[in-house]
Scaffold this motif. Sequence first.
Motif, PDB file in Angstrom:
ATOM      1  N   ALA A 173       0.755  -1.271   0.311  1.00 46.67           N
ATOM      2  CA  ALA A 173      -0.003   0.046   0.186  1.00 46.67           C
ATOM      3  C   ALA A 173       0.831   1.132   0.092  1.00 46.67           C
ATOM      4  O   ALA A 173       1.974   1.408   0.495  1.00 46.67           O
ATOM      5  CB  ALA A 173      -0.986   0.138   1.167  1.00 46.67           C
TER       6      ALA A 173
ATOM      7  N   THR B 125      -7.400  -0.931   1.630  1.00 48.42           N
ATOM      8  CA  THR B 125      -6.478   0.229   1.824  1.00 48.42           C
ATOM      9  C   THR B 125      -7.096   0.988   2.956  1.00 48.42           C
ATOM     10  O   THR B 125      -6.292   1.816   3.572  1.00 48.42           O
ATOM     11  CB  THR B 125      -6.540   1.236   0.353  1.00 48.42           C
TER      12      THR B 125
ATOM     13  N   VAL C 268      -4.917   6.635  -0.391  1.00 46.76           N
ATOM     14  CA  VAL C 268      -4.300   5.436  -0.150  1.00 46.76           C
ATOM     15  C   VAL C 268      -4.570   4.238  -1.241  1.00 46.76           C
ATOM     16  O   VAL C 268      -5.864   4.190  -1.658  1.00 46.76           O
ATOM     17  CB  VAL C 268      -4.762   4.733   1.089  1.00 46.76           C
TER      18      VAL C 268
ATOM     19  N   ASN D 224     -11.577   0.212  -3.051  1.00 48.08           N
ATOM     20  CA  ASN D 224     -10.236   0.825  -3.083  1.00 48.08           C
ATOM     21  C   ASN D 224     -10.074   1.654  -4.507  1.00 48.08           C
ATOM     22  O   ASN D 224      -9.288   2.493  -4.600  1.00 48.08           O
ATOM     23  CB  ASN D 224      -9.506  -0.746  -3.379  1.00 48.08           C
TER      24      ASN D 224
ATOM     25  N   ASN E 158       7.089  -0.251   4.020  1.00 48.37           N
ATOM     26  CA  ASN E 158       6.054  -1.054   4.293  1.00 48.37           C
ATOM     27  C   ASN E 158       6.010  -1.732   5.483  1.00 48.37           C
ATOM     28  O   ASN E 158       7.140  -2.325   5.767  1.00 48.37           O
ATOM     29  CB  ASN E 158       5.450  -2.078   3.187  1.00 48.37           C
TER      30      ASN E 158
ATOM     31  N   TRP F 125      -3.445   0.480  -3.288  1.00 46.37           N
ATOM     32  CA  TRP F 125      -2.607  -0.839  -3.666  1.00 46.37           C
ATOM     33  C   TRP F 125      -1.777  -0.516  -4.651  1.00 46.37           C
ATOM     34  O   TRP F 125      -2.233  -0.124  -5.787  1.00 46.37           O
ATOM     35  CB  TRP F 125      -3.447  -1.991  -3.629  1.00 46.37           C
TER      36      TRP F 125
END
Length: 389
Positions: free
Chosen positions: A167, A207, A276, A260, A367, A278
């Motif tokens: 993410a 997310t 935010v 998302n 991450n 992916w």
Amino acid sequence: MLKKLVYLAVAIPLLCTVFISCSPKTGKALTGGEATLEELLNKPWAEIEAQAKQEKEVVYCVWMDEAEWTQVGKLFTDKYGIKVNLVLGEKIAVMNKALAELSGKGNLDVMMLSGETVNSLMNANALASGVLGKLESKSKLVQGLSLRKEGVSNDKQYWAPVNINPAGFLYNTNNIKNPPQTWKEFEAYIDQNPKRFGFCLPEKGGTGQAMMEAIIANLTGGLDQYLLDPAVDSAKLSKWQTVWNWLDARKDKIVYVNNNADAIARLNSGELDLVVAWNSGVNSAVKTGEIFKHYGYYVPQFGLCYSGDTLAILKNTPHPAAALLWLNWITSEEAQIAAAKYLNFMTARTDVQVDVSMLAPGESDKNVDWMSAVYKTQYISDFTRNILQ
């Protein structure tokens, strides 16, 4: 290019939380003469493949990316002549289906696991152990997801990781020249740019959950305290009032989006400047032209979660050899490269590099791991009660 494709059976959707049963079986389930899953774990792969071809099919349950998994499944069918019956369903409904069938021979073989379901399935003794250790690529799979999934230990080798998906913050470079890196900079950005930052409702997408975990970790003393708890710690939970106060103070400054993909769509439309997302979502949006060219994508210094899918075999699998062969193949170099192409996910193998990362080199090092899944359930419920109502 493949000249011949053997098509999967029609994927069966789940409506709301009602599980619609699989299409009538055309394969051969165990009748008593074939090796059981436990026996197969001690047999060579040539014997497993031979029995799998006699079983003729594997039933694979997922909750997303139906079209993409269909393409991946076709490659398996073309290679082995074994049909992949894809079942698409909501996570809890699929779990309940599996649990309801525990007393007898089941209809499902392989499941994609989620943080919300893995504990219940393990506690019910629904998953086959020893699977990861049997796979030919086991030593080449990412260590983190091989050992633990959202605070749950894989010490009995129930599951195997099949991909990873970081993410990050996706932003409009025309409007943001110096994107926020530290938590203090992030707070300042939201306060100085109301309604320009948005994230997914945590109950609607991962997310949003990644963002919630970053908020909780940065406001309550760090992530590590939440990684391994088997149950919610009330003392830690008492610190979360700071989280709800922080969000409430910014209720007119943050935009909550529906899923998302909606975050990327609202960025592309100009409504938002920072969201935010992916890595897979960004990759797909770039390929399809659903995001403008002046985008930036990075992981802030304060960290965002990475995701990853893991697969497990149900203990009462009707096609044990085909199920094992599917997991062994999907973690092979050949299948990992193909899956990355169709699903836009980074591979779960440390020795295979596929050009699907939208992050600059080194960005994914920022991450972080997920909290124990018990906290995910808690903050989703608390968010609805404290913020949405």
